[in-house]
Design an enzyme around this catalytic site. Structure first.
Site, mmCIF file in Angstrom:
data_model
loop_
_atom_site.group_PDB
_atom_site.id
_atom_site.type_symbol
_atom_site.label_atom_id
_atom_site.label_comp_id
_atom_site.label_asym_id
_atom_site.label_seq_id
_atom_site.Cartn_x
_atom_site.Cartn_y
_atom_site.Cartn_z
ATOM 1 N N TYR A 67 8.869 -32.730 6.718
ATOM 2 C CA TYR A 67 9.160 -33.920 5.909
ATOM 3 C C TYR A 67 10.449 -33.864 5.100
ATOM 4 O O TYR A 67 10.923 -34.883 4.631
ATOM 5 C CB TYR A 67 7.975 -34.210 4.954
ATOM 6 C CG TYR A 67 7.646 -33.107 3.955
ATOM 7 C CD1 TYR A 67 8.326 -33.022 2.750
ATOM 8 C CD2 TYR A 67 6.660 -32.147 4.232
ATOM 9 C CE1 TYR A 67 8.029 -32.012 1.837
ATOM 10 C CE2 TYR A 67 6.370 -31.134 3.321
ATOM 11 C CZ TYR A 67 7.055 -31.070 2.130
ATOM 12 O OH TYR A 67 6.772 -30.080 1.228
ATOM 13 N N ARG B 17 13.390 -29.812 -5.100
ATOM 14 C CA ARG B 17 12.624 -28.666 -4.598
ATOM 15 C C ARG B 17 13.224 -28.224 -3.282
ATOM 16 O O ARG B 17 12.991 -28.867 -2.258
ATOM 17 C CB ARG B 17 11.159 -29.060 -4.435
ATOM 18 C CG ARG B 17 10.203 -27.871 -4.597
ATOM 19 C CD ARG B 17 8.822 -28.193 -4.066
ATOM 20 N NE ARG B 17 8.876 -28.269 -2.624
ATOM 21 C CZ ARG B 17 8.192 -29.139 -1.869
ATOM 22 N NH1 ARG B 17 7.366 -29.990 -2.425
ATOM 23 N NH2 ARG B 17 8.323 -29.141 -0.558
ATOM 24 N N HIS C 149 6.708 -26.226 -1.007
ATOM 25 C CA HIS C 149 5.853 -26.426 -2.177
ATOM 26 C C HIS C 149 5.191 -25.106 -2.589
ATOM 27 O O HIS C 149 5.138 -24.751 -3.750
ATOM 28 C CB HIS C 149 4.779 -27.467 -1.848
ATOM 29 C CG HIS C 149 3.665 -27.516 -2.844
ATOM 30 N ND1 HIS C 149 3.825 -28.066 -4.097
ATOM 31 C CD2 HIS C 149 2.393 -27.063 -2.785
ATOM 32 C CE1 HIS C 149 2.681 -27.957 -4.767
ATOM 33 N NE2 HIS C 149 1.800 -27.353 -3.994
HETATM 34 C C1 LIG Z 1 -5.862 -33.011 -10.220
HETATM 35 C C2 LIG Z 1 -5.243 -32.446 -8.985
HETATM 36 N N1 LIG Z 1 -5.072 -33.245 -7.906
HETATM 37 C C3 LIG Z 1 -4.481 -32.758 -6.790
HETATM 38 C C4 LIG Z 1 -4.065 -31.459 -6.727
HETATM 39 C C5 LIG Z 1 -3.407 -30.911 -5.460
HETATM 40 N N2 LIG Z 1 -1.975 -30.692 -5.722
HETATM 41 C C6 LIG Z 1 -1.493 -29.439 -5.926
HETATM 42 S S1 LIG Z 1 0.169 -29.446 -6.223
HETATM 43 C C7 LIG Z 1 0.256 -31.122 -6.066
HETATM 44 C C8 LIG Z 1 1.589 -31.836 -6.228
HETATM 45 C C9 LIG Z 1 2.062 -31.927 -7.647
HETATM 46 O O1 LIG Z 1 3.389 -32.395 -7.688
HETATM 47 P P1 LIG Z 1 4.219 -32.358 -9.011
HETATM 48 O O2 LIG Z 1 3.401 -32.820 -10.165
HETATM 49 O O3 LIG Z 1 5.478 -33.093 -8.754
HETATM 50 O O4 LIG Z 1 4.512 -30.807 -9.263
HETATM 51 P P2 LIG Z 1 5.360 -29.788 -8.360
HETATM 52 O O5 LIG Z 1 4.363 -29.094 -7.470
HETATM 53 O O6 LIG Z 1 6.381 -30.557 -7.596
HETATM 54 O O7 LIG Z 1 5.978 -28.843 -9.342
HETATM 55 C C10 LIG Z 1 -0.993 -31.652 -5.775
HETATM 56 C C11 LIG Z 1 -1.239 -33.093 -5.573
HETATM 57 C C12 LIG Z 1 -4.273 -30.650 -7.876
HETATM 58 N N3 LIG Z 1 -3.852 -29.377 -7.930
HETATM 59 N N4 LIG Z 1 -4.836 -31.172 -8.992
#
Ligand SMILES: Cc1ncc(C[n+]2csc(CCOP(=O)(O)OP(=O)(O)O)c2C)c(N)n1
Ligand SMILES: [Mg+2]
Length: 352
Positions: free
Chosen positions: A266, A253, A257
């Protein structure tokens, strides 16, 4: 090209560090150029959305720069009858199925015209809770099999999603029912500020597939054709009745985010710079140039077409009348509870 960003052992079609390029069977010149248009459309949507956010026109936006190869590779490996289950990271993937860019912009604006009927484009609603769409996709794919259809489904999620219970439940049920599902993980090595090393003790996310009794492929996510090849193989398996496949597409990435995030706190800036050197759109354009299929003028034409699409979409979105605020209160209860009725009265009073 920076060697530091090239991980060993990932399947590639486009050569790196002097390796030869491959040419895939079944992808003629026109098909290769169609993939290029998809990549550029996705990239342009993403770049314009960041600007649109900076202008205060949308509240937040999950940037997908560097993930376009995973998204376009997957969609081009599917037929129109196959289903796509996107997460917020793939919010614009429906563009590749003919969904208007204005619709997706409106989704990010929280406007009701940002919703679509999934069965018109075989693209499910954008899923924001992490991994909860994996069981949805498994259920739909199982249903396709029960109905005797040979269509398949692909569900896209991140590295962090593989730590969630819903991922486990969806992967398990898909394997047990031999659902025609491709579980496509964008391993961008971050879940907001949590690095992969703190996310899991597994050496490779693809290894998780063993526990579900399904095969896995692990490919370079910078390489749209490597993703295409892996998803195409997985879909062929699914259509043959052999069940789901896990595909791990490894990328990084390089953008925040989302627009609300400050990764400067970070992230490793040198690594980001190295990854930008291997950007999936430029890597693919270089491949097409080596094949003699693309030059500067053709690349500019494709870019200008995508920009024109975005200009028109932003105008359409801006011209949409404001949403009826009272819709927030509709469609949830047949008989709204009293506190909701009080809130609605308050809303009417404030806006009177
Ligand atoms: C069930 C849930 N827990 C926490 C969140 C908050 N949250 C939003 S994005 C994220 C990170 C997800 O990372 P990843 O699965 O690697 O996907 P990426 O964003 O890197 O594509 C989190 C924890 C959420 N949206 N849903
Ligand atoms: Mg991630």
């Amino acid at each position: 090209m920076q060697h530091g960003a090239v991980e060993e052992g990932l399947t590639r079609v486009i050569g790196v560090d002097g390796e030869p390029d491959r040419r895939l069977d079944g992808l003629d010149d026109d098909a290769l150029l169609a993939i290029h248009r998809s990549l550029v459309m996705l990239r342009t949507y993403d770049e314009r959305s960041v600007v649109y956010h900076r202008q205060g026109r949308i509240g937040t936006y999950a940037i997908y720069r560097g993930h376009e190869g995973i998204q376009a590779g997957a969609v081009h490996a599917l037929d129109r009858r196959d289903w796509i289950f996107p997460s917020y990271r793939e919010s614009a993937i429906g563009l590749l199925r003919g969904l208007p860019a204005a619709t997706i912009l409106q989704w990010w604006r929280g406007h009701p015209s940002g919703w679509w009927s999934p069965d018109e484009v075989n693209v499910a609603s954008i899923c924001v809770p992490i991994a909860t769409h994996v069981p949805h996709a498994a259920g739909l794919a199982w249903g396709l099999r029960l109905k005797g259809s040979d269509a398949a489904a692909v569900v896209l999620f991140g590295d962090g999603a593989t730590s969630e219970g819903a991922f486990h439940e969806g992967a398990n049920v898909a394997a047990v029912t031999k659902a025609p599902l491709v579980l496509l993980c964008n391993n961008n090595q971050w879940a907001i500020s949590t690095p992969l090393s703190e996310q899991t003790a597994a050496a490779r996310l693809a290894d998780k597939a063993v526990g579900y009794g399904m095969p896995a492929a692990r490919v370079d996510g910078h390489d749209v054709l490597a993703v295409y090849e892996a998803v195409r193989n997985a879909v062929a398996r699914a259509r043959a009745g052999d069940g789901p496949t896990f595909v791990e597409a490894v990328t990084y990435r390089s953008a925040p985010h989302a627009t609300a995030d400050d990764p400067g706190l970070y992230i490793d800036a040198d690594r980001v710079a190295a990854e930008e050197e291997r950007d999936c759109v430029s890597v693919y354009e270089d491949y097409l140039r080596r094949l003699g299929l693309l030059d500067d003028a053709a690349a500019e034409t494709v870019r200008n077409e995508a920009l024109a699409t975005m200009r028109a979409a932003i105008e359409t979105a801006e011209n949409e009348p404001p949403a009826d605020r009272e819709l927030v209160f509709s469609h949830a209860y047949a008989e709204p509870p009293p506190d909701l009725a009080r809130d609605l009265d308050e809303l009417r009073r404030v806006h009177a």
